[in-house]
Design a protein around this motif. Structure first.
Motif, PDB file in Angstrom:
ATOM      1  N   ALA A   1       0.825  -1.222   0.000  1.00  0.00           N
ATOM      2  CA  ALA A   1       0.000   0.000   0.000  1.00  0.00           C
ATOM      3  C   ALA A   1       0.855   1.266   0.000  1.00  0.00           C
ATOM      4  CB  ALA A   1      -0.961  -0.007   1.186  1.00  0.00           C
TER       5      ALA A   1
ATOM      6  N   TYR B   1      -6.498  -1.026  -1.732  1.00  0.00           N
ATOM      7  CA  TYR B   1      -6.257  -1.388  -0.331  1.00  0.00           C
ATOM      8  C   TYR B   1      -7.122  -0.611   0.657  1.00  0.00           C
ATOM      9  CZ  TYR B   1      -2.401  -3.933  -2.344  1.00  0.00           C
ATOM     10  OH  TYR B   1      -1.672  -4.819  -3.094  1.00  0.00           O
ATOM     11  N   GLY B   2      -7.808   0.417   0.170  1.00  0.00           N
ATOM     12  CA  GLY B   2      -8.626   1.227   1.078  1.00  0.00           C
ATOM     13  C   GLY B   2      -7.880   2.459   1.550  1.00  0.00           C
ATOM     14  N   ILE B   3      -6.613   2.296   1.822  1.00  0.00           N
ATOM     15  CA  ILE B   3      -5.737   3.417   2.194  1.00  0.00           C
ATOM     16  C   ILE B   3      -4.366   3.144   1.579  1.00  0.00           C
ATOM     17  CG2 ILE B   3      -5.056   2.330   4.386  1.00  0.00           C
ATOM     18  CD1 ILE B   3      -4.902   5.159   5.626  1.00  0.00           C
ATOM     19  N   ALA B   4      -3.678   4.208   1.203  1.00  0.00           N
ATOM     20  CA  ALA B   4      -2.332   4.070   0.649  1.00  0.00           C
ATOM     21  C   ALA B   4      -1.565   5.347   0.938  1.00  0.00           C
ATOM     22  CB  ALA B   4      -2.392   3.803  -0.860  1.00  0.00           C
ATOM     23  N   ALA B   5      -0.245   5.262   0.859  1.00  0.00           N
ATOM     24  CA  ALA B   5       0.575   6.455   1.075  1.00  0.00           C
ATOM     25  C   ALA B   5       1.645   6.539   0.004  1.00  0.00           C
ATOM     26  CB  ALA B   5       1.215   6.427   2.452  1.00  0.00           C
TER      27      ALA B   5
ATOM     28  N   ILE C   1      -7.093   8.061   1.172  1.00  0.00           N
ATOM     29  CA  ILE C   1      -8.092   7.070   1.599  1.00  0.00           C
ATOM     30  C   ILE C   1      -9.234   7.077   0.590  1.00  0.00           C
ATOM     31  CG2 ILE C   1      -9.654   6.367   3.455  1.00  0.00           C
ATOM     32  CD1 ILE C   1      -7.906   7.849   5.431  1.00  0.00           C
TER      33      ILE C   1
ATOM     34  N   ALA D   1     -11.663  -3.673   3.500  1.00  0.00           N
ATOM     35  CA  ALA D   1     -10.687  -3.621   2.402  1.00  0.00           C
ATOM     36  C   ALA D   1      -9.389  -4.198   2.958  1.00  0.00           C
ATOM     37  CB  ALA D   1     -10.498  -2.183   1.923  1.00  0.00           C
ATOM     38  N   PRO D   2      -8.446  -4.572   2.073  1.00  0.00           N
ATOM     39  CA  PRO D   2      -7.250  -5.267   2.577  1.00  0.00           C
ATOM     40  C   PRO D   2      -6.503  -4.511   3.680  1.00  0.00           C
ATOM     41  CG  PRO D   2      -7.351  -5.444   0.186  1.00  0.00           C
ATOM     42  CD  PRO D   2      -8.483  -4.543   0.587  1.00  0.00           C
ATOM     43  N   ALA D   3      -6.406  -3.173   3.570  1.00  0.00           N
ATOM     44  CA  ALA D   3      -5.633  -2.423   4.572  1.00  0.00           C
ATOM     45  C   ALA D   3      -6.535  -1.707   5.582  1.00  0.00           C
ATOM     46  CB  ALA D   3      -4.695  -1.433   3.886  1.00  0.00           C
ATOM     47  N   LEU D   4      -7.786  -2.099   5.640  1.00  0.00           N
ATOM     48  CA  LEU D   4      -8.729  -1.462   6.577  1.00  0.00           C
ATOM     49  C   LEU D   4      -9.316  -2.486   7.543  1.00  0.00           C
ATOM     50  CD1 LEU D   4     -10.827   0.838   4.164  1.00  0.00           C
ATOM     51  CD2 LEU D   4      -8.706   1.393   5.378  1.00  0.00           C
TER      52      LEU D   4
ATOM     53  N   TYR E   1       0.943  -4.183   4.912  1.00  0.00           N
ATOM     54  CA  TYR E   1       0.681  -3.292   3.775  1.00  0.00           C
ATOM     55  C   TYR E   1       1.482  -1.999   3.822  1.00  0.00           C
ATOM     56  CZ  TYR E   1      -3.048  -6.567   2.879  1.00  0.00           C
ATOM     57  OH  TYR E   1      -3.734  -7.719   2.611  1.00  0.00           O
ATOM     58  N   GLY E   2       2.161  -1.749   4.949  1.00  0.00           N
ATOM     59  CA  GLY E   2       2.924  -0.505   5.074  1.00  0.00           C
ATOM     60  C   GLY E   2       2.127   0.577   5.773  1.00  0.00           C
ATOM     61  N   ILE E   3       0.851   0.653   5.463  1.00  0.00           N
ATOM     62  CA  ILE E   3      -0.068   1.581   6.121  1.00  0.00           C
ATOM     63  C   ILE E   3      -1.410   0.876   6.248  1.00  0.00           C
ATOM     64  CG2 ILE E   3      -0.762   2.675   3.923  1.00  0.00           C
ATOM     65  CD1 ILE E   3      -1.032   5.340   5.469  1.00  0.00           C
TER      66      ILE E   3
ATOM     67  N   PHE F   1       8.453   2.199   4.466  1.00  0.00           N
ATOM     68  CA  PHE F   1       9.268   3.070   3.617  1.00  0.00           C
ATOM     69  C   PHE F   1      10.761   2.885   3.865  1.00  0.00           C
ATOM     70  CE2 PHE F   1       5.413   5.913   3.233  1.00  0.00           C
ATOM     71  CZ  PHE F   1       5.339   5.864   1.854  1.00  0.00           C
TER      72      PHE F   1
END
Lengths: 333, 333
Positions: free
Chosen positions: A73, A102-106, A268, B71-74, B102-104, B273
């Motif tokens: 993500a 993924y729903g959230i990413a950075a 998000i 969701a995958p990262a939520l 997922y990193g976040i 990161f």
């Protein structure tokens, strides 16, 4: 001047200064957006600032940004010391894709030079339907609450929220008490500044603009603003493996260039938590905006959008002296 | 009183009020943490607040929180209208796992009742090695900048950053000018408040504490604090499909209970990161903390941690009147 004319001028100036085509295009868009939205200090004037950083070798004219995916993500764009706009443009579609998946990413932008506001980036991602938070350090000019010596940059926080059928809700502000440019304007005009803006280099409160520029600015909102400045510094510095504001100023080596370092953007997808209920949730948000505006209070971005509507119809007015200074950039090359 | 004695008392009181075992345990931990860290207004005193919400039927005594993965990262924990602490305790390990994968990652707590500060949650996740941001609305008590009528809650923002070998860097503050409890203390003491704190119900600046409580509080830091309050409202309200502060106050139906609604927690794994460079990045962060402290400025959490060190050695002092009020809660059942 129409926006198309300003864009052409900006591209001509940036290319003459040595920027590669895609690099010049990305930077010109930001300058046009600033002027269009009535942010004089972030409009055509910034051509002078950008060219200064090019001539002093702070920024690479023809960088080759590279995308990495350090985690599922996360996106990282290594900017190769070009301006942040080019790295952002490259990473934007991937950040959108990841946020939706993924729903959230950075996304981290690393090794970029910052001369502009964050709102164009935040607005672009909100236009893509995402909720966005963007942070970046700058040069160490700002003292922590309780101190008098610089540690933080002006460390802006920008936020974007999509609004159906209209411009997004966007804010973008420095965590310093005022923008640094504001103090510079006071210095040029020979005006004093409020003592709440900063300290001289001996750590004493002062109303002398020059002394604050050589001393330390204050954060906004006392210890709360100071805490936020620290958060920006940590999240868009060490967390993404990039420079703090103190390191950026050191890397500048007194050349007076724009800050070098990183930027962190968190995105998000509203559909992540909301699934099929996004439309209803956005209506709840609109009800909140209405409760603010109905009492005569303004939403953060409303002045910019009003200026935009005017500029799109009527074009923009560049002061003759500024226009002459910009034309001089072309001659000097 | 030792912390163990305070914990036992808190659990006894909460169970007597009807809370199930795991629910009482989770809430008691937060109350002990507040008292231990010298936050009198978030310590033993909050037993009165918590029991008030139980007796008025705001909170469910024996909820069954459920975890979902939208969701995958939520992560979402539906709190079933128990206190937030129980939902958080259930979701915490999954949030940690997702952030590392997922990193976040982000966790929404939905349908929970909030009576406490956010820092215990943020600190717990920072102890797990994550960088954390937590937001929650409350009841609509705070006017937007430029307005005089309530739209926002006191809408706190909390942040945590891991520090090797010591307590995390943590801040947690209301985006209102002051905590609501501060105004209540002034009212009880019959003291006036600064006019910068709020408005009466006619929208006039006032120094009367009671009038502010019935009117509107102001945000901290002018339009910047107001923008942040809006961000908290949007991200921990509509974005996660939960109540805004206005809806929470409406749902309270003038019962005077604690806010009902949601909370959003965003967690980032530094290794995402940074890969193998986490240790070096944390050292850069320590250098920034040192640059703050070396000039005599305090880090946001330093007072709490100093109080904690004392309490762990010497225990805590509960005022006799408060102790009597707490004991009365046991009799009344």
């Amino acid at each position: 001047m129409s926006l198309a004319e300003l864009r052409a001028l900006a591209i001509r100036v940036l290319r003459a200064a040595g920027l590669a085509g895609d690099h010049a295009d990305a930077v010109a868009e930001t300058i046009v957006a600033g002027e269009r939205d009535g942010c004089a200090s972030h409009g055509a004037y910034r051509l002078l600032v950008a060219v200064n950083s090019i001539r002093k070798g702070i920024v690479s004219p023809d960088p080759t940004p590279r995308i990495e995916e350090p985690a599922p993500a996360l996106i990282r764009v290594r900017g190769d010391f070009g301006f942040a706009q080019l790295a952002f443009a490259l990473g934007r579609p991937r950040l959108v894709t990841k946020a939706r998946r993924y729903g959230i990413a950075a996304m981290a932008l690393n090794d970029v030079v910052h001369f502009a506001a964050l709102w164009p980036e935040v607005e672009a991602l909100a236009e893509d339907g995402l909720v966005v938070l963007a942070l970046t350090p700058s040069h160490a000019w700002v003292a922590p609450a309780g101190g008098t010596r610089p540690v933080f940059g002006t460390n802006p926080i920008a936020f974007g929220w999509p609004r159906p059928g209209r411009e997004p809700f966007v804010f973008d502000f420095a965590t310093s008490a005022v923008a640094r440019g504001e103090i510079e304007l006071h210095r040029r005009a020979g005006k004093s500044v409020p003592e709440s803006w900063g300290f001289d280099s001996q750590g004493r409160p002062t109303s002398d603009a020059e002394a604050v520029l050589n001393g330390a600015m204050r954060t906004f909102g006392g210890h709360k603003g100071s805490a936020l400045a620290a958060m920006v510094e940590l999240m868009a510095g060490p967390l993404i493996g990039d420079l703090t504001s103190r390191q950026s100023l050191e890397a500048d080596q007194a050349r007076g260039g724009s800050p070098i370092g990183g930027e962190l953007i968190i995105a998000i997808d509203p559909a992540g938590f909301l699934g099929g209920s996004v439309a209803g949730a956005l209506i709840e948000a609109e009800a909140m905006f209405e409760a603010i505006e109905v009492q005569g209070a303004r939403l953060p971005s409303s002045r910019r959008y009003a200026a935009r509507a005017r500029s799109l119809k009527e074009g923009v007015v560049i002061p003759a002296a500024l226009h002459a200074d910009i034309e001089k950039l072309l001659e000097a090359e």
